[in-house]
Scaffold this motif. Structure first.
Motif, short mmCIF file in Angstrom:
data_model
loop_
_atom_site.label_atom_id
_atom_site.label_comp_id
_atom_site.label_asym_id
_atom_site.label_seq_id
_atom_site.Cartn_x
_atom_site.Cartn_y
_atom_site.Cartn_z
N PRO A 30 -1.00 -5.72 36.27
CA PRO A 30 -1.05 -7.05 35.57
C PRO A 30 -0.87 -7.94 36.68
N VAL A 31 -1.21 -9.26 36.06
CA VAL A 31 -1.16 -10.44 37.18
C VAL A 31 0.27 -10.69 37.54
N HIS A 32 0.37 -10.82 38.90
CA HIS A 32 1.66 -11.03 39.46
C HIS A 32 1.98 -12.08 40.26
N THR A 33 3.20 -12.73 39.86
CA THR A 33 3.40 -14.17 40.89
C THR A 33 4.99 -14.19 40.81
N PHE A 34 5.56 -14.96 41.69
CA PHE A 34 6.88 -15.39 41.84
C PHE A 34 7.00 -16.85 41.19
N SER A 35 8.37 -17.07 40.87
CA SER A 35 8.77 -18.40 40.31
C SER A 35 8.77 -19.31 41.51
N ASP A 37 11.18 -21.13 42.84
CA ASP A 37 12.16 -20.85 43.50
C ASP A 37 12.41 -19.43 44.28
N GLY A 38 11.56 -18.66 44.07
CA GLY A 38 11.35 -17.33 44.71
C GLY A 38 12.68 -16.40 44.07
N LYS A 39 13.25 -16.66 43.03
CA LYS A 39 14.27 -15.91 42.48
C LYS A 39 13.61 -14.79 41.42
N TYR A 40 12.55 -15.18 40.75
CA TYR A 40 12.11 -14.10 39.85
C TYR A 40 10.78 -13.71 40.20
N ASP A 41 10.53 -12.48 40.03
CA ASP A 41 8.99 -11.67 40.00
C ASP A 41 8.41 -11.51 38.83
N ILE A 42 7.47 -11.93 38.44
CA ILE A 42 6.83 -12.05 37.13
C ILE A 42 5.32 -11.39 37.12
N ASP A 43 5.32 -10.40 36.04
CA ASP A 43 4.04 -9.93 35.68
C ASP A 43 3.58 -10.23 34.45
N LEU A 44 2.40 -10.70 34.54
CA LEU A 44 1.71 -10.85 33.02
C LEU A 44 0.59 -10.08 32.83
N SER A 45 0.49 -9.45 31.57
CA SER A 45 -0.78 -8.78 30.83
C SER A 45 -0.83 -9.19 29.66
N TRP A 46 -2.07 -8.77 28.89
CA TRP A 46 -2.27 -9.18 27.89
C TRP A 46 -3.16 -8.03 27.09
N VAL A 57 -4.51 -12.32 20.59
CA VAL A 57 -4.12 -11.79 22.11
C VAL A 57 -2.63 -11.70 21.82
N THR A 58 -2.05 -10.67 22.51
CA THR A 58 -0.60 -10.51 22.75
C THR A 58 -0.47 -10.60 24.32
N PHE A 59 0.36 -11.58 24.59
CA PHE A 59 0.55 -11.71 26.10
C PHE A 59 2.00 -11.10 26.40
N PHE A 60 2.14 -10.26 27.50
CA PHE A 60 3.61 -9.65 27.91
C PHE A 60 3.90 -10.08 29.18
N ALA A 61 4.95 -10.71 29.13
CA ALA A 61 5.53 -11.22 30.65
C ALA A 61 6.51 -10.56 30.79
N ASP A 62 6.70 -9.78 32.19
CA ASP A 62 7.87 -9.19 32.58
C ASP A 62 8.48 -9.58 33.57
N PHE A 63 9.92 -9.98 33.61
CA PHE A 63 10.87 -10.50 34.68
C PHE A 63 11.52 -9.63 35.36
N PHE A 64 11.72 -9.80 36.72
CA PHE A 64 12.42 -9.04 37.61
C PHE A 64 12.98 -9.95 38.67
N ASP A 65 14.33 -9.43 39.16
CA ASP A 65 14.74 -10.10 40.31
C ASP A 65 14.17 -9.67 41.51
N ALA A 66 13.58 -10.87 42.02
CA ALA A 66 12.82 -10.80 43.20
C ALA A 66 13.47 -10.00 44.24
N ARG A 67 14.70 -10.14 44.54
CA ARG A 67 15.31 -9.44 45.61
C ARG A 67 15.63 -7.86 45.46
#
Length: 121
Positions: A30-35, A37-46, A57-67
């Motif tokens: 998926p498309v990948h980015t960080f918030s 502030d650098g706290k969140y690692d976010i993946d976006l797919s559809w 279209v269904t968008f899926f955003a997955d949120f992870f702790d960046a550390r």
């Protein structure tokens, strides 16, 4: 940035893969980015990966702790859909089991931008 193609356009051959804002094949999935502030690692797919006007279209955003790379359970965020510089939709939501799901139907073809903002606020 994502390109939305018209459902039927004889002059345009619609690729069977997602493309970026320049029309090149989306290499990272998926498309990948960080918030910011650098706290969140976010993946976006559809789904479907190739977006056509008039189709849901269904968008899926997955949120992870960046550390720690651990999936985050409940995170507030804003899901913003933009096209041609105009905001089409802005939904405030909460993740469930570390994921957020949003649905949208595009009425016009062309580049779109998906923004995920206000993460954790």
């Amino acid at each position: 940035m994502i390109i939305v193609q018209p459902l039927s356009s004889p002059s345009i051959k619609v690729p069977d893969f997602p493309v970026d804002g320049q029309g090149h094949k989306q290499q990272e999935w998926p498309v990948h980015t960080f918030s910011k502030d650098g706290k969140y690692d976010i993946d976006l797919s559809w789904s479907p990966k190739v977006i056509h006007t008039g189709d849901a279209v269904t968008f899926f955003a997955d949120f992870f702790d960046a550390r720690t790379n651990m999936r985050l359970q409940i995170v507030p965020y804003d899901f913003i859909v933009m096209q041609n510089g105009k905001e089409l939709d802005n939904v405030h939501s909460l993740t469930q089991i570390g994921s957020g799901v949003q649905k949208y139907v595009f009425s016009k073809a062309g580049p779109i931008t998906i923004k995920i903002a206000g993460v954790g606020e």
